[in-house]
Design a protein around this motif. Structure first.
Motif, PDB file in Angstrom:
ATOM      1  N   HIS A 194       0.835  -1.209   0.000  1.00 37.70           N
ATOM      2  CA  HIS A 194       0.000   0.000   0.000  1.00 37.70           C
ATOM      3  C   HIS A 194       0.869   1.258   0.000  1.00 37.70           C
ATOM      4  CE1 HIS A 194      -3.636  -2.156   0.177  1.00 37.70           C
ATOM      5  NE2 HIS A 194      -3.682  -2.391   1.478  1.00 37.70           N
ATOM      6  N   ILE A 244       1.173   4.210  -2.905  1.00 34.26           N
ATOM      7  CA  ILE A 244       0.940   5.635  -2.651  1.00 34.26           C
ATOM      8  C   ILE A 244       2.120   6.456  -3.164  1.00 34.26           C
ATOM      9  CG2 ILE A 244       0.653   7.398  -0.868  1.00 34.26           C
ATOM     10  CD1 ILE A 244      -0.792   5.230   0.809  1.00 34.26           C
ATOM     11  N   CYS A 245       3.333   6.020  -2.824  1.00 33.21           N
ATOM     12  CA  CYS A 245       4.531   6.789  -3.171  1.00 33.21           C
ATOM     13  C   CYS A 245       4.813   6.764  -4.673  1.00 33.21           C
ATOM     14  CB  CYS A 245       5.740   6.254  -2.402  1.00 33.21           C
ATOM     15  SG  CYS A 245       5.637   6.502  -0.614  1.00 33.21           S
ATOM     16  N   TYR A 274       0.885   7.434  -6.767  1.00 31.40           N
ATOM     17  CA  TYR A 274       0.275   8.761  -6.656  1.00 31.40           C
ATOM     18  C   TYR A 274       1.312   9.888  -6.619  1.00 31.40           C
ATOM     19  CZ  TYR A 274      -4.276   6.631  -5.633  1.00 31.40           C
ATOM     20  OH  TYR A 274      -5.450   5.933  -5.719  1.00 31.40           O
ATOM     21  N   PHE A 282      -0.099  14.347   1.316  1.00 35.32           N
ATOM     22  CA  PHE A 282       0.636  13.109   1.572  1.00 35.32           C
ATOM     23  C   PHE A 282       1.507  13.156   2.831  1.00 35.32           C
ATOM     24  CE2 PHE A 282      -0.121  13.187  -3.045  1.00 35.32           C
ATOM     25  CZ  PHE A 282      -0.799  11.991  -3.180  1.00 35.32           C
ATOM     26  N   ARG A 326      -4.293   5.124 -10.096  1.00 34.35           N
ATOM     27  CA  ARG A 326      -4.579   3.826  -9.464  1.00 34.35           C
ATOM     28  C   ARG A 326      -4.530   2.692 -10.479  1.00 34.35           C
ATOM     29  NH1 ARG A 326      -8.415   0.185  -8.635  1.00 34.35           N
ATOM     30  NH2 ARG A 326      -9.909   1.208 -10.021  1.00 34.35           N
ATOM     31  N   ILE A 381      -8.324   7.032  -3.173  1.00 32.49           N
ATOM     32  CA  ILE A 381      -7.071   7.543  -2.614  1.00 32.49           C
ATOM     33  C   ILE A 381      -7.196   7.872  -1.127  1.00 32.49           C
ATOM     34  CG2 ILE A 381      -7.632   9.889  -3.407  1.00 32.49           C
ATOM     35  CD1 ILE A 381      -4.615  10.412  -3.607  1.00 32.49           C
ATOM     36  N   PHE A 437      -6.494   4.813   0.859  1.00 33.88           N
ATOM     37  CA  PHE A 437      -5.073   4.504   0.969  1.00 33.88           C
ATOM     38  C   PHE A 437      -4.385   5.406   1.998  1.00 33.88           C
ATOM     39  CE2 PHE A 437      -5.595   2.385  -3.164  1.00 33.88           C
ATOM     40  CZ  PHE A 437      -4.808   1.259  -2.970  1.00 33.88           C
ATOM     41  N   LEU A 438      -4.749   6.675   2.006  1.00 34.87           N
ATOM     42  CA  LEU A 438      -4.121   7.618   2.930  1.00 34.87           C
ATOM     43  C   LEU A 438      -4.520   7.358   4.376  1.00 34.87           C
ATOM     44  CD1 LEU A 438      -4.382  10.956   0.893  1.00 34.87           C
ATOM     45  CD2 LEU A 438      -2.436   9.401   1.111  1.00 34.87           C
TER      46      LEU A 438
END
Length: 591
Positions: free
Chosen positions: A195, A199-200, A203, A223, A299, A309, A312-313
């Motif tokens: 995950h 994200i890194c 996104y 972020f 994604r 998103i 995920f955050l």
């Protein structure tokens, strides 16, 4: 071009076409997501030494599909329930509610899940009642069935050999349950790394390529420091893998790994504190179609699971809260004779302290916002801001201050950590306070004073106490209206000293930027409210805002808000809390 690359380009084309169709006004703003080298990006995990890790995303899907989506366990729960299986969940956070249709519980409580067709709200039962509860507040227990701790249920007529076999079976079951917990920790850690990588790389990397859509400040807000968390978690998982016994998982000794990295977990504090701001900033962007389609294209390009998103955050916030519960469950199935028992026990306490510190910092951030709004409502403020030294109001109320000359003054006092501020009420507008002075509590000692004639001030006093400067020996004499009020003030002064010590021990600090931002927001808000308002033909001074002391030290928020730690996450909205109902309320004199 490979089939994979063609499919990715097709997905992007579909997203961009949909963007163009739905947002003709923004048709001039198009974007293409490609890897830095013009090709497709690898989904392999690379450690700090540049070597790829042994497991792929597909393997993770096969090994632990139910862990891939936060809160996604409900996909299989109803099938288990319909088959007659008893399903238990364990509370991650307190859920305090005033609604009879909702189930209240404390962190760590066990809840039987009775129905989970809705992904957000499940129906369950605890010792008190059956009701709805938020699915994101719980995790499914790894071991659904409890193991008997001894052989007391064996009938007396059983032979010794049968008892021995039964005890052996209990030991084997305990080993299996410890294996289950160890495997859950390892699997969830590997999926969590996936995950973070998504994200890194999925996104953040793409966002940085589109400077016309995102500013550096926006990306920092959305972020936070998640890239630092990703780097830390990779090191943590690498060490965790070394301690994992693949052949006999129940013999794994992972406690030392948590202890080795316990200071590093403090990195989550910054992320969790920033998360509400990230949600607000992301919500603003998501109102525009081009951003919604951009993030969806990210994604799909990264081949990420079907979570928005914001989901995920949220994973780092959830992850840091799961560690204490996972370790508590592991400790439960680790005998005292086990070589890892002492380390697991210490690791559990350490991770519990990490979570508590993060929660306390978050609570303090909410507190400084209230303090800042209170200060800007005070007329004729002098000297440094309260936030320059303080971050929490401990007690407040009215006292009579007596000078050496015997002159008495009725004042309203506010006891913060490190300082005592006192103000004077306006004669006509009792909701307006004027700043008078403050006392540095770090230099002071609290002394009880008996009723009768005081030798220092040579006057008769009742319900009095003194604050004495240990260096200059300057004496401040105060009188309360009732004995109970005096007692509360004495206890509050002791509490102030204790909290200052605890903050120092915990390393509790609020950054200067956060304090400045709180004051700027408060002043900006005040200026907007007071613009153009006058009182009797003259500019009206700002009304005093009631500031409630935060008496409770433990993790808590107003009870009308679902208490997912103290983080304001995307949960169903409730009615405003009665606790803060009078925060901006003025007296009947207000026009």
């Amino acid at each position: 071009m490979t089939t994979k690359a063609i499919s990715q380009q097709f997905l992007l084309h579909c997203c961009l076409s949909l963007n163009h169709k739905n947002d003709e006004a923004n048709s001039c703003c198009t974007f293409v997501l490609v890897a830095a080298d013009g090709g497709t990006e690898s989904s392999a995990l690379v450690d700090d030494n540049g070597s790829e890790e042994d497991y792929s995303y597909e393997e993770l899907c096969q090994a632990a599909p139910r862990y891939l989506q936060p809160g996604g366990e409900q996909l299989a729960i109803n099938e288990l329930i319909s088959d007659g299986t008893i399903v238990y969940a364990e509370a991650l956070w307190d859920h305090v509610t005033m609604d009879d249709q909702e189930l209240g519980f404390k962190a760590g409580d066990v809840i039987r899940v009775l129905e989970a067709s809705n992904k957000d709200w499940w129906w369950g039962r605890n010792e008190d009642k059956e009701a709805w509860f938020p699915a994101s507040f719980v995790r499914l227990r790894v071991n659904q069935e409890e193991v008997p701790e001894n052989g007391s249920n064996i009938q007396d007529e059983e032979q010794d050999s049968d008892i021995s076999k039964h005890r052996q079976k209990i030991a084997e079951n305990r080993d299996q349950m410890r294996t289950n917990v160890i495997q859950e920790i390892m699997k969830t850690e590997r999926v969590y790394i996936k995950h973070l990588k998504d994200i890194c790389e999925g996104y953040i990397r793409q966002c940085r390529k589109h400077t016309g859509m995102f500013t550096t400040a926006q990306l920092s807000t959305i972020f936070g420091n998640i890239e630092d968390i990703y780097k830390f978690q990779r090191k943590f998982l690498k060490d965790l893998e070394k301690q994992y016994n693949k052949e006999e998982p129940h013999l794994s000794e992972i406690g030392s790994c948590f202890l080795q990295h316990q200071e590093g977990f403090a990195i989550y504090s910054e992320y969790c504190n920033n998360h509400p701001s990230a949600c607000i900033e992301l919500s603003k962007l998501m109102k525009q179609g081009k951003y919604r389609h951009f993030f969806e294209a990210c994604r799909l390009l990264q081949q990420m699971i079907d979570i928005a998103i914001d989901g995920f955050l949220l994973t780092p916030v959830q992850k840091i809260c799961k560690y204490p519960l996972q370790l508590a469950e592991l400790l439960k199935y680790t005998t005292q004779e086990h070589s890892d028992y002492s380390n697991i026990k210490a690791a559990y306490e350490a991770m519990k302290n990490v979570a508590c510190l993060i929660n306390e910092r978050k609570r303090r951030l909410e507190s400084i916002d209230k303090i800042a709004r209170w200060q800007v409502s005070i007329v004729d403020w002098e000297g440094p801001d309260v936030l320059a030294r303080s971050s929490e109001l401990i007690h407040s109320g009215e006292l009579t201050k007596i000078s050496k000359q015997g002159k008495s003054q009725q004042r309203t006092f506010f006891l913060f950590d490190h300082q005592l501020v006192f103000c004077k009420k306006d004669l006509l507008r009792r909701d307006i306070l004027y700043y008078k002075d403050r006392i540095d509590m770090d230099e002071m000692e609290i002394v009880d004073t008996e009723d009768g004639k005081d030798k220092d001030f040579n006057i008769n006093v009742k319900n009095a106490f003194k604050i004495i400067n240990r260096t200059t020996e300057e004496i401040h004499l105060f009188c309360a209206k009732k004995q109970e009020d005096k007692k509360r003030w004495m206890e509050a002064c002791e509490s102030e000293r204790r909290r200052v010590r605890e903050d120092k021990e915990m390393g509790m600090e609020i950054s200067e930027n956060q304090k400045k931002q709180a004051m700027q927001n408060a002043r900006k808000s005040r200026q907007g409210k007071m613009k153009g308002v006058s009182y009797n033909g003259c500019p009206m001074p700002p009304p005093h805002q009631t500031l409630h002391p935060l008496h409770q030290r433990h993790i808590t928020v107003p009870t009308s808000i679902p208490q997912q730690q103290v983080f304001a996450l995307a949960e169903p909205k409730r009615k405003p809390s009665l606790f803060w109902h009078t925060f901006n309320k003025l007296t009947p004199f207000k026009k």
